[in-house]
Design an enzyme around this catalytic site. Structure first.
Site, PDB file in Angstrom:
ATOM      1  N   GLU A 118       0.824  -1.208   0.000  1.00  0.00           N
ATOM      2  CA  GLU A 118       0.000   0.000   0.000  1.00  0.00           C
ATOM      3  C   GLU A 118       0.861   1.261   0.000  1.00  0.00           C
ATOM      4  O   GLU A 118       1.931   1.301   0.597  1.00  0.00           O
ATOM      5  CB  GLU A 118      -0.929  -0.009   1.219  1.00  0.00           C
ATOM      6  CG  GLU A 118      -2.104  -0.938   0.994  1.00  0.00           C
ATOM      7  CD  GLU A 118      -2.957  -1.121   2.231  1.00  0.00           C
ATOM      8  OE1 GLU A 118      -4.150  -1.405   2.065  1.00  0.00           O
ATOM      9  OE2 GLU A 118      -2.447  -0.983   3.346  1.00  0.00           O
TER      10      GLU A 118
ATOM     11  N   CYS B 282       9.960  -4.588  15.762  1.00  0.00           N
ATOM     12  CA  CYS B 282       9.602  -3.590  16.763  1.00  0.00           C
ATOM     13  C   CYS B 282       8.273  -4.018  17.395  1.00  0.00           C
ATOM     14  O   CYS B 282       7.314  -4.321  16.678  1.00  0.00           O
ATOM     15  CB  CYS B 282       9.504  -2.210  16.129  1.00  0.00           C
ATOM     16  SG  CYS B 282      11.044  -1.759  15.289  1.00  0.00           S
TER      17      CYS B 282
ATOM     18  N   CYS C  29       4.807  -2.377  16.497  1.00  0.00           N
ATOM     19  CA  CYS C  29       4.524  -2.125  15.076  1.00  0.00           C
ATOM     20  C   CYS C  29       3.913  -3.358  14.441  1.00  0.00           C
ATOM     21  O   CYS C  29       4.445  -4.463  14.572  1.00  0.00           O
ATOM     22  CB  CYS C  29       5.818  -1.745  14.352  1.00  0.00           C
ATOM     23  SG  CYS C  29       5.638  -1.667  12.555  1.00  0.00           S
TER      24      CYS C  29
ATOM     25  N   LEU D 201      12.866   6.841  17.148  1.00  0.00           N
ATOM     26  CA  LEU D 201      13.598   6.794  18.423  1.00  0.00           C
ATOM     27  C   LEU D 201      12.793   6.027  19.483  1.00  0.00           C
ATOM     28  O   LEU D 201      13.220   5.008  19.984  1.00  0.00           O
ATOM     29  CB  LEU D 201      13.899   8.220  18.885  1.00  0.00           C
ATOM     30  CG  LEU D 201      14.861   8.326  20.051  1.00  0.00           C
ATOM     31  CD1 LEU D 201      16.266   7.898  19.650  1.00  0.00           C
ATOM     32  CD2 LEU D 201      14.893   9.749  20.606  1.00  0.00           C
TER      33      LEU D 201
HETATM   34  N1  SAH Z   1      10.998   0.977   9.229  1.00  0.00           N
HETATM   35  C1  SAH Z   1      11.182   2.372   9.231  1.00  0.00           C
HETATM   36  C2  SAH Z   1      10.130   3.054   8.391  1.00  0.00           C
HETATM   37  C3  SAH Z   1       8.725   2.864   8.897  1.00  0.00           C
HETATM   38  S1  SAH Z   1       8.126   4.418   9.371  1.00  0.00           S
HETATM   39  C4  SAH Z   1      11.174   2.890  10.643  1.00  0.00           C
HETATM   40  O1  SAH Z   1      10.886   2.127  11.546  1.00  0.00           O
HETATM   41  O2  SAH Z   1      11.526   4.048  10.828  1.00  0.00           O
HETATM   42  C5  SAH Z   1       6.830   4.034  10.323  1.00  0.00           C
HETATM   43  C6  SAH Z   1       6.836   4.831  11.619  1.00  0.00           C
HETATM   44  O3  SAH Z   1       5.635   4.531  12.321  1.00  0.00           O
HETATM   45  C7  SAH Z   1       7.975   4.418  12.511  1.00  0.00           C
HETATM   46  O4  SAH Z   1       8.409   5.502  13.297  1.00  0.00           O
HETATM   47  C8  SAH Z   1       7.303   3.396  13.371  1.00  0.00           C
HETATM   48  O5  SAH Z   1       8.032   3.187  14.532  1.00  0.00           O
HETATM   49  C9  SAH Z   1       5.935   4.011  13.582  1.00  0.00           C
HETATM   50  N2  SAH Z   1       4.881   3.030  13.956  1.00  0.00           N
HETATM   51  C10 SAH Z   1       4.815   1.726  13.621  1.00  0.00           C
HETATM   52  N3  SAH Z   1       3.690   1.160  14.153  1.00  0.00           N
HETATM   53  C11 SAH Z   1       3.031   2.134  14.811  1.00  0.00           C
HETATM   54  C12 SAH Z   1       1.819   2.167  15.557  1.00  0.00           C
HETATM   55  N4  SAH Z   1       1.065   1.088  15.700  1.00  0.00           N
HETATM   56  N5  SAH Z   1       1.434   3.351  16.085  1.00  0.00           N
HETATM   57  C13 SAH Z   1       2.199   4.457  15.916  1.00  0.00           C
HETATM   58  N6  SAH Z   1       3.373   4.477  15.249  1.00  0.00           N
HETATM   59  C14 SAH Z   1       3.803   3.328  14.707  1.00  0.00           C
HETATM   60 FE1  SF4 Z   2      10.298  -1.557  13.123  1.00  0.00          FE
HETATM   61 FE2  SF4 Z   2       7.947  -1.523  11.875  1.00  0.00          FE
HETATM   62 FE3  SF4 Z   2       9.911   0.121  11.045  1.00  0.00          FE
HETATM   63 FE4  SF4 Z   2      10.093  -2.552  10.624  1.00  0.00          FE
HETATM   64  S1  SF4 Z   2       8.561  -1.138   9.751  1.00  0.00           S
HETATM   65  S2  SF4 Z   2      11.700  -1.213  11.417  1.00  0.00           S
HETATM   66  S3  SF4 Z   2       9.116  -3.368  12.478  1.00  0.00           S
HETATM   67  S4  SF4 Z   2       8.844   0.170  13.013  1.00  0.00           S
END
Ligand code: SAH
Ligand code: SF4
Length: 448
Positions: A126, A150, A153, A302
């Site tokens: 998406e 993470c 996530c 972070l």
């Molecule tokens: N993998 C990269 C790019 C993804 S960006 C990264 O982790 O930076 C997606 C952003 O949304 C990241 O900051 C991630 O930590 C955050 N994120 C993921 N799941 C989330 C959730 N359920 N609620 C709020 N933020 C979330």
């Molecule tokens: Fe972590 Fe989700 Fe970003 Fe993958 S997409 S690095 S699991 S926050």
């Protein structure tokens, strides 16, 4: 889904009926996502005379990335037999749009289907577009799934299916531009040429400190080429790209780099590197590489201010702890008050949201030109985390603001179409559940 500023955890699913290892029909190789040198090789390989190659590459580049055509037949200033030769060997077709949704708040989401690569299966990802006052942000995915885990996530609960190719990363941008009518036609370019003088006048006015429309001014200031100036004058819907969809972009570095260099190329799509943000969970060696080879804006997920908490939330922290991560941020080239690093911080109740955490955050970022995005946690089925109370988020933001940081709290966008961060995978799972229910209802009817 949020903006720039924004992030989305995009989803992937296997299209119905995609059998493991099913052979895809032999596709012609695409010319999308190749740099100029690779295009030159491709043309040489089909017999384009050496003395013509440079000119042909420039023509193709213009058609592909300024005009955005998706068929060789539309390249109207190229000889018919040359167009036929290209079509015989290559494709520039867009990927299939499996679904398109529009939110009440204007957010758009596309489900794109990419063919199998090698022995793999076709995949779907998406891409989300978020319009805002004076800007439009496209949230792009770099991988199908993610190798990282993470804990808050939803993408992290999916295995990595595969890296996206440079073509597929760029295709997300091209499809969104098609659907938004964001490629100028000949008339649009002509009009833009006429308006160019207006842009020049605005630049002059800006130098004298007079007030101006900020978007046009930015675009004009950033414009480094004729195409860029023209596109700025024509106006555009997608003003920013964030690599904040699914996947860890720095674990697919080559493809991401290639796609972003094409997106920022001044003779083509002309999106300034200041308007492209790469978000990483903290792959430290990749941050140094991105600084040296790419030079786009940086966002760091972070989410915690001490190693113990971050190890739990963002496990890659065990490999690259906070001190190393922040050292890489301090060394990132070009960072200044005008080009800050964004720190994303998801607000999780009783996990990372105390007043003490906020104070530690201020100390941690000392000396780094930074802005902090506070992200209310988006819950998903099966998660043990909860979003912090609104009052607590405001308290946290206050401490950061008083310390001089811009720390907006990001309101989710596109919730009604499941485009908000962390919702996207649930959307596909819900679909699967509905599909399952439809199937079992069908079976019941059949056996009745
Ligand atoms: N993998 C990269 C790019 C993804 S960006 C990264 O982790 O930076 C997606 C952003 O949304 C990241 O900051 C991630 O930590 C955050 N994120 C993921 N799941 C989330 C959730 N359920 N609620 C709020 N933020 C979330
Ligand atoms: Fe972590 Fe989700 Fe970003 Fe993958 S997409 S690095 S699991 S926050």
């Amino acid at each position: 889904m949020m903006s720039d500023r924004l992030f989305c955890a995009a989803t992937a699913k296997e299209p119905p009926g995609a059998a493991a290892g099913s052979a895809a029909p032999a596709e012609k190789p695409s010319l999308i996502g190749r740099d100029r040198q690779e295009l030159a090789h491709a043309l040489t390989a089909i017999g384009v005379p050496q003395r013509q190659v440079r000119m042909r590459v420039a023509q193709l580049w213009h058609w592909l990335y300024v005009r955005g055509v998706a068929s060789f037949a539309d390249m109207s200033n190229l000889a018919k037999d040359f167009r036929a030769l290209l079509a015989q060997h290559f494709t520039i077709a867009r990927p299939e749009i499996a679904a398109e949704q529009l939110s009440a708040d204007g957010t758009r989401k596309w489900l794109l289907r990419f063919p199998a690569r090698g022995a793999g299966r076709p995949v779907e990802i998406e891409t989300v577009y978020i319009p805002e006052e004076g800007r439009g942000t496209l949230c792009v995915s770099s991988q199908v799934g993610c190798t990282l885990t993470c804990s808050f996530c939803h993408t992290g609960t999916q295995r990595l299916v595969r890296n996206l190719t440079a073509e597929e990363i760029l295709a997300q941008f091209l499809v969104a531009k098609d659907r938004l009518g964001d490629f100028p036609d000949q008339e649009g370019l002509f009009g833009a040429r006429v308006r160019r003088e207006g842009v020049a006048a605005m630049r002059a006015a800006a130098r004298q400190g007079r007030a101006l429309a900020p978007v046009l001014l930015d675009a004009a200031e950033e414009a480094e080429s004729e195409s860029a100036v023209l596109l700025a004058a024509a106006g555009r819907k997608i003003t920013n790209i964030v690599m904040m969809g699914m996947g860890e972009p720095l674990y697919n570095f080559e493809a991401v780099k290639k796609a972003l260099l094409i997106a920022s190329d001044g003779e083509g799509l002309s999106l300034s590197k200041r308007r492209i943000t790469l978000s990483t969970s903290g792959v430290v060696p990749g941050i140094y590489r991105a600084g040296a080879e790419l030079g786009v804006m940086l966002a760091i997920s972070l989410h915690a201010v001490d190693d113990e908490t971050r190890n739990m939330l963002v496990p890659i922290n065990k490999k690259y702890p906070l001190a190393e991560l922040l050292a890489a941020c301090r060394a990132y080239p070009g960072v200044s008050n005008a080009r800050r690093i964004t720190f994303e911080y998801v607000m999780l109740r009783d996990v990372n949201d105390s007043v003490d955490d906020a104070k530690k955050l201020v100390r941690l970022l000392q000396g780094i030109p930074a802005k902090i995005n506070l992200i209310p946690f988006n819950p998903w089925p099966g998660t043990n985390y909860q979003c912090s109370d609104w009052r607590q988020i405001e308290l946290f933001a206050d401490i950061l603001n008083k310390a001089g940081y811009s720390s907006p709290i990001r309101a989710p966008r596109g919730r009604d179409i499941m485009a908000a961060c962390g919702q996207l995978k649930s959307a596909s799972e819900r679909l699967k559940k509905l599909e399952r229910e439809a199937l079992s209802a069908g079976r019941e009817q059949a056996s009745a």
